[in-house]
Design an enzyme around this catalytic site. Structure first.
Site, PDB file in Angstrom:
ATOM      1  N   GLU A 102       7.184  14.176  18.947  1.00 26.99           N
ATOM      2  CA  GLU A 102       7.759  14.146  17.603  1.00 26.99           C
ATOM      3  C   GLU A 102       6.989  15.103  16.704  1.00 26.99           C
ATOM      4  OE1 GLU A 102       9.043  10.919  14.204  1.00 26.99           O
ATOM      5  OE2 GLU A 102       7.090  10.705  15.155  1.00 26.99           O
ATOM      6  N   GLU A 128       8.434   0.212  12.355  1.00 32.57           N
ATOM      7  CA  GLU A 128       9.458   1.241  12.539  1.00 32.57           C
ATOM      8  C   GLU A 128       8.707   2.560  12.676  1.00 32.57           C
ATOM      9  OE1 GLU A 128      11.989   4.239  10.460  1.00 32.57           O
ATOM     10  OE2 GLU A 128      12.522   2.350   9.464  1.00 32.57           O
ATOM     11  N   LYS A 130       0.862  -1.188   0.000  1.00 29.50           N
ATOM     12  CA  LYS A 130       0.000   0.000   0.000  1.00 29.50           C
ATOM     13  C   LYS A 130       0.893   1.230   0.000  1.00 29.50           C
ATOM     14  CE  LYS A 130      -2.780   3.087   2.743  1.00 29.50           C
ATOM     15  NZ  LYS A 130      -1.885   4.173   2.290  1.00 29.50           N
ATOM     16  N   CYS A 169      11.731   9.632  10.516  1.00 33.41           N
ATOM     17  CA  CYS A 169      11.669   9.102  11.878  1.00 33.41           C
ATOM     18  C   CYS A 169      13.023   9.196  12.571  1.00 33.41           C
ATOM     19  CB  CYS A 169      11.213   7.642  11.861  1.00 33.41           C
ATOM     20  SG  CYS A 169       9.554   7.399  11.198  1.00 33.41           S
TER      21      CYS A 169
END
Length: 490
Positions: free
Chosen positions: A388, A252, A177, A287
């Site tokens: 974050e 992750e 996807k 990330c």
């Protein structure tokens, strides 16, 4: 670039096909907000069609000799390399990432990963275990069958290819996807996979997370799922999968990654390293970005001054230009989320040194632009230290003692990457051992090395990618006990 309308975007069973639904997603250029393409918003029915095709294909793929699978993956890599420039330009215009680093990283990493795992495929071995002397105990590894891969928006082509290479090498079929905000490169990938991989081994279903992503997570036949993205979405995938059946889910996820700077470092070098570590070439949308700079008080002011000057000199502009340092963020929604973090940081009392809004000039009137933003005097209790941002926003904090620096580095829920800068090897190794992160650089940052496992601790994820561990994670262990002396009653 002429706007692309792809009525046959989905790759299912080796053919480009239409979605079962009649819903579309418009892809826009983040630099101009101009429409550049349309992709089908796939459905759960499309996911099931792709699963059925993959489920038919994987047994034959797994039965091929490892060297035969490897040869096919090498040809797939060759085909991708031949269309590298086309992929590059489409990806830059669709994501907003700047072209200079992407030319060096995204397509090359995709090609290198395919070659790396193709080379490891023949070494995917089992073992014998001397559990008893009168019998033979054999352990083999077998593929899961059908693997789901949900790719993020920051490097859509690379993560669709490089992060499926291990699964393919191990004998699985994959269902990918792409991200809904940047799926145009998936059209090229669909053509390449159709032409160079056995039918059904590689399948692509475009669409949003609520439809396609959720359907992959909940499909009872997909027992192995891999995801890169936010912790919130990662937890949602775990919940959805668990409500259906037991699955192997690797994640992750996010990071609020520290860069710990000791007093023996050169402030100018640290400023340069901090910018590189922040991944501003793709607007900090990574990330692994080192978004928390922890600087010893002895050089704190000099580092802050040097970093501020360097960030202020970065050139914002057309992502397709080799002269551009920073482009736009990926979407309007993502820009708004970043701005909410900036507002929270201002409210907290962190000292904003520069940035925080749309750049000046007519060239930036349209597009999802946001100036690189730097805050100083950020403390561990503040919003910007803990949350974050996933954007071009840096937080600088000050430390005095070794223990204080370690505590500050570990004071968030994340644990993906970290960097330690010092000429003292004892301090470097001791700090690296103290920091609870899965991937640490000493006197470096933001580099990935194929073969070295990458992944996070705590909220930053589970599982490791980019090395032998990733290949093994796409297999299940089977133990076979051969009874050389039957242990039946006489």
């Amino acid at each position: 670039m002429r706007a692309i309308v792809s009525q046959k975007q989905l790759l299912i069973g080796g053919e480009l096909v239409r979605s079962s639904g009649d819903d579309w997603i418009t892809s826009v250029d983040p630099a101009t907000e101009e429409p550049i393409g349309m992709i089908p918003n796939g459905t759960a029915e499309d996911v099931d069609r792709a699963f059925q095709a993959a489920d038919r294909a994987w047994p034959e793929w797994a039965q091929r000799a490892p060297m035969e699978r490897a040869e096919i993956l090498h040809r797939f890599a060759d085909a991708i390399a031949e269309r590298a420039e086309e992929i590059l330009h489409m990806e830059v215009q669709d994501t907003g990432n700047t072209i200079r680093p992407m030319r060096q990283i995204d397509v090359p990493t995709s090609v290198e990963s395919l070659r790396y795992y193709a080379g490891l495929a023949p070494d995917l071995r089992g073992e014998t275990i001397p559990a008893t002397t009168q019998n033979l105990h054999v352990v083999t590894r077998e593929p899961y069958g059908v693997v789901g891969r949900i790719a993020p928006f920051n490097h859509p082509f690379m993560f669709a290819v490089a992060r499926t290479a291990a699964a393919l090498a191990a004998g699985n079929a994959v269902l990918v996807k792409p991200p809904e905000t940047s799926s145009l490169s998936a059209m090229i990938l669909a053509e390449l996979a159709r032409d160079h991989l056995p039918a059904g081994v590689f399948n692509i279903v475009t669409g949003d997370g609520a439809g396609v992503g959720n359907a992959i997570a909940r499909h009872p036949g997909i027992k192995r799922i891999a995801f890169i993205g936010s912790p919130t979405t990662g937890r949602a995938i775990q919940r959805a999968a668990a409500e259906v059946t037991v699955k192997h889910v690797s994640l992750e996820l996010g990071g609020k990654n520290p860069m710990v700077v000791f007093p023996d470092c050169d402030p100018e070098m640290i400023a340069q390293a901090a910018i590189f570590g922040m991944n501003l070439s793709w607007q900090g949308q990574s990330c692994g970005s080192l978004s928390r700079l922890l600087v010893h008080e002895a050089i704190y002011d000099k580092v802050v001054a040097a970093l501020t000057e360097r960030v202020a000199s970065l050139k914002l502009g057309n992502p397709l230009s080799d002269d551009t340092d920073v482009g736009p963020v990926n979407s309007a929604g993502h820009r708004d989320r970043i701005l909410s973090h900036i507002a929270a940081a201002d409210k907290d009392g962190a000292r904003r040194l520069l940035g925080g809004g749309r750049p000046d000039g007519a060239a930036f009137d349209k597009g999802f632009w946001l100036e690189p933003t730097v805050y100083a005097d950020v403390e561990p209790h503040m919003h910007l230290w803990q949350r974050e941002v996933f954007g071009p926003v840096m937080a600088i904090g000050k430390w005095k003692t070794f223990d204080e620096a370690a505590e500050m580095a570990n004071s968030t829920e994340y644990g993906l990457t970290a960097a330690v800068w010092t000429h003292d090897i004892d301090d470097a190794l001791n700090m690296a051992r103290r920091i609870r992160s899965g991937h640490i650089w000493i006197n470096g940052s933001s580099m990935h090395f194929l073969g070295v496992p990458f992944g996070g601790m705590s909220t930053s994820g589970v599982g490791r990618e980019e090395g032998r561990e990733e290949l093994l994670s796409y297999t299940e262990v089977k133990s076979i006990n051969i009874m050389l002396r039957p242990n039946v009653d006489e």
